[in-house]
Design a protein around this motif. Structure first.
Motif: not given
Ligand code: IPD
Ligand code: CA
Length: 270
Positions: A201-202, A211-214, A255-256
């Protein structure tokens, strides 16, 4: 204080070769060993370990300690000293990130190796052996996918693909807040994804696929290498309060691509 360690191209190539050999072990995994019987459970909900997690970790630690006898190891499948990462050279290793995917033969798992010198990032590598994709970054030198430079995206939220981790091992305490946040974000972005490997994912944020992961809680080995790769690709990684994550610590992770960070923090903390 002495300068932070820098790896030579030869040292990096040797680490990457070792990871590729471990990736071949994963690809050749035998169903009987990947599945029932050889799976043990760790504390937390549905937190499994296969014989391959242990085999890959042993191969990585043996190979890396031969190359860097002075290095310590913070790794998923062993007992770890609390301050190893701030004391000197320390590898942070996830032998198989995405163990549940591995057990189910989903072909979406990764080997993650980060190197820190007294807590400062030195080098990160994440190998997805199924796609044969090796993400690498040395501090200050940019990020690469199979040797080709990568950059995070510049998409805005309405066009963003956002991946999410369900914090499966802490579902009793985090399910409600995680899924509330997920719904708020889903209503504002293009769509949501869930891969089952935080390291993948990162790296997908780092190369602009997403574009983002959390995720509400991750262990340091899940995102240590990916965090170095993402930062070098122009993206940003913090905890849910927007603060840089202390090396070697368990944490919430956002992460973005960088430009989405403030908006994502707002949505997470509403
Ligand atoms: C897990 C994966 C998963 C994430 C979990 C992690 P593991 O790592 O990265 O995507 O949701 O929080 O712990 O246990 O398979 O190495
Ligand atoms: Ca992991």
């Amino acid at each position: 204080m002495a300068d932070t360690k820098k790896l030579t191209a030869e040292q990096i190539a040797e680490i990457c070769d070792l990871m590729r050999r471990c990736g071949a072990m994963m690809r050749a995994a035998h169903d009987v060993e990947r599945n029932a019987g050889d799976i043990t459970e760790k504390p937390g909900s549905a937190n499994f370990v296969t014989v391959y997690d242990v085999r890959v970790q042993t191969a990585l630690i043996d190979g890396l300690s031969a190359q860097f006898p002075e290095a310590a190891f913070l790794a998923e499948e062993k007992e770890n000293a609390a301050n190893a990462i701030t004391n000197g050279l320390c590898f942070v290793i996830d032998p198989i990130d995405g163990t549940t995917n591995f057990i189910h033969d989903m072909k979406c798992s990764a080997i993650s190796v980060g190197l820190f010198d007294r807590g400062a990032p030195v080098f990160g590598a994440v190998l997805d052996p199924y796609r044969d994709e090796l993400f690498t970054a040395a501090a200050g030198e940019g990020a690469f996918l199979n040797g080709v430079p990568i950059r995070a995206s510049d998409r805005d939220l309405p066009h963003a693909l956002v991946s999410f981790g369900s914090s499966p091992y802490d579902r009793q305490s985090l399910a409600e807040s995680s899924f509330d946040v997920l719904k708020r974000i889903f209503l504002r972005c293009a769509d949501i994804r869930r891969s089952g490997s935080a390291a993948v994912d990162v790296c997908f944020v780092a190369c602009g696929r997403t574009d983002a992961f959390f995720e509400g809680v991750l262990s340091p080995w899940d995102f240590a290498a990916g965090g170095i790769i993402l930062t070098e690709a122009g993206g940003r990684i913090t905890d849910f309060s927007g603060v840089p994550i202390e090396p070697g610590k368990k944490s919430s992770v956002l992460c973005t691509n960088g430009s989405l960070h403030a908006e994502m923090l707002d949505l997470i903390n509403q």
